[in-house]
Write a protein that holds these residues in place. Sequence first.
Motif, short mmCIF file in Angstrom:
data_model
loop_
_atom_site.label_atom_id
_atom_site.label_comp_id
_atom_site.label_asym_id
_atom_site.label_seq_id
_atom_site.Cartn_x
_atom_site.Cartn_y
_atom_site.Cartn_z
N TYR A 73 81.17 37.97 85.43
CA TYR A 73 81.15 37.51 86.81
C TYR A 73 79.80 36.96 87.25
O TYR A 73 79.70 36.24 88.25
N THR A 74 78.73 37.26 86.50
CA THR A 74 77.41 36.74 86.85
C THR A 74 77.16 35.38 86.21
O THR A 74 76.09 34.81 86.36
N SER A 75 78.16 34.87 85.48
CA SER A 75 78.06 33.62 84.72
C SER A 75 77.11 33.74 83.53
O SER A 75 76.70 32.73 82.97
N CYS A 76 76.76 34.98 83.18
CA CYS A 76 75.95 35.21 81.98
C CYS A 76 76.87 35.55 80.82
O CYS A 76 78.01 36.00 81.01
N VAL A 77 76.38 35.37 79.62
CA VAL A 77 77.20 35.66 78.45
C VAL A 77 77.39 37.17 78.34
O VAL A 77 76.44 37.95 78.40
N TRP A 78 78.63 37.60 78.23
CA TRP A 78 78.97 39.01 78.04
C TRP A 78 78.94 39.35 76.56
O TRP A 78 78.50 40.42 76.16
N GLN A 108 89.14 29.14 72.09
CA GLN A 108 88.46 28.90 73.36
C GLN A 108 89.35 29.27 74.54
O GLN A 108 88.87 29.83 75.54
N GLN A 109 90.61 28.95 74.45
CA GLN A 109 91.54 29.28 75.54
C GLN A 109 91.67 30.79 75.72
O GLN A 109 91.70 31.29 76.85
N GLU A 110 91.75 31.51 74.61
CA GLU A 110 91.84 32.96 74.69
C GLU A 110 90.55 33.54 75.27
O GLU A 110 90.59 34.47 76.08
N ALA A 111 89.42 33.00 74.86
CA ALA A 111 88.13 33.48 75.37
C ALA A 111 88.01 33.18 76.87
O ALA A 111 87.46 33.98 77.63
N GLN A 112 88.50 32.04 77.28
CA GLN A 112 88.46 31.68 78.70
C GLN A 112 89.28 32.66 79.52
O GLN A 112 88.86 33.08 80.61
N MET A 113 90.44 33.04 79.02
CA MET A 113 91.28 33.99 79.72
C MET A 113 90.58 35.34 79.90
O MET A 113 90.60 35.94 80.98
N VAL A 114 89.92 35.80 78.82
CA VAL A 114 89.19 37.07 78.90
C VAL A 114 88.03 36.96 79.89
O VAL A 114 87.79 37.86 80.70
N SER A 115 87.30 35.84 79.83
CA SER A 115 86.16 35.65 80.72
C SER A 115 86.59 35.69 82.18
O SER A 115 85.90 36.26 83.04
N LYS A 116 87.73 35.11 82.49
CA LYS A 116 88.24 35.14 83.86
C LYS A 116 88.51 36.57 84.31
O LYS A 116 88.24 36.94 85.45
N LYS A 117 89.03 37.38 83.38
CA LYS A 117 89.28 38.78 83.71
C LYS A 117 87.99 39.57 83.86
O LYS A 117 87.97 40.63 84.50
N LEU A 118 86.91 39.05 83.25
CA LEU A 118 85.60 39.67 83.43
C LEU A 118 84.90 39.14 84.68
O LEU A 118 83.76 39.51 84.95
N GLY A 119 85.59 38.26 85.41
CA GLY A 119 85.05 37.75 86.68
C GLY A 119 84.42 36.39 86.61
O GLY A 119 83.91 35.90 87.62
N TYR A 120 84.46 35.75 85.44
CA TYR A 120 83.83 34.43 85.29
C TYR A 120 84.68 33.38 85.98
O TYR A 120 85.90 33.35 85.82
N GLN A 121 84.03 32.48 86.74
CA GLN A 121 84.76 31.50 87.55
C GLN A 121 84.67 30.08 87.03
O GLN A 121 85.51 29.24 87.35
N ASN A 122 83.66 29.74 86.24
CA ASN A 122 83.47 28.36 85.81
C ASN A 122 84.52 27.92 84.80
O ASN A 122 85.23 28.74 84.21
N ILE A 123 84.58 26.62 84.55
CA ILE A 123 85.55 26.07 83.62
C ILE A 123 84.89 25.81 82.28
O ILE A 123 83.81 25.23 82.20
N TYR A 124 85.53 26.24 81.21
CA TYR A 124 85.04 26.00 79.85
C TYR A 124 85.20 24.53 79.48
O TYR A 124 86.08 23.85 79.97
N ARG A 125 84.37 24.09 78.57
CA ARG A 125 84.61 22.81 77.91
C ARG A 125 85.60 23.05 76.78
O ARG A 125 85.41 23.93 75.96
#
Length: 263
Positions: A212-217, A241-258
């Motif tokens: 959620y801080t936009s830092c790498v977990w 990448q799609q699977e990682a994006q889904m996890v990141s969203k659950k960790l609070g990340y809001q930005n969009i992956y490339r």
Amino acid sequence: MAESWTIKSLSRGLQLLDLMAEQPTGVTIKWLSAVSKIPLSTCYHLMNTLVDSGYVQRDRTRQVYTLSYKISYLHNQVQMSHMVPDELRMVAQKVSQELRETSYVAKWESNEVIIQYIAEGDQAIKVRSLYVGYQEHAFVHALGKVILAHISPKDFHAYYIHHPPQRRTPYSRIQWDEIQRERLVTRERGYSLDEEEWEEGICCIGVPLFNYTSCVWGALAVSLPRHRYDRLNQSTISYLQQEAQMVSKKLGYQNIYRSINQQ
């Protein structure tokens, strides 16, 4: 260890435990002495101490030594104190089932790259020397590469100072300019590649996880033998990448992956 404040016998005992962990079927004291370069008589004393303490057990039938339940207890306690989020554990298992390869999860914690979970696929070739809790040689495996590509320059420099890159195979890229170029490429394309840098015959792909801080977990990665890696198509990387994006969203990340398709 060269520091004057370390206890040499303890360091040697731990070295023997590390070697035993790589040989689950058991080892002889002569083998340990030959591999560790510790005198045979010293090895006998160290192993007797480890057996007496309950960390090693002796198989009298086969005349070999193996790690005991006490090591498993310590491992379980560490895992409980560094629990991987359920969503991430499920995704790692899903990736392994989908790709039929071994997947790994590592976390950037206390300025270290620490492997926290491993899920094996049904045709997987597991990288034997990687295990839960492992935190070395991050410059040459995909988990470490993708995490180090996304930390701050200050944190990266501190990590580099405390963990000088070491060559694992003839393919390892450990020169400063190679590492910096790899960091840039990894950030730009959104994933890292280990092409036999960690272990000959094994390749690995890593994707970053953000919080959620936009830092790498941390990172999610999959390993596979070279002959299957060479047949890999871009859709596999896009899937990771799609699977990682889904996890990141659950960790609070809001930005969009490339994604691969956007490059």
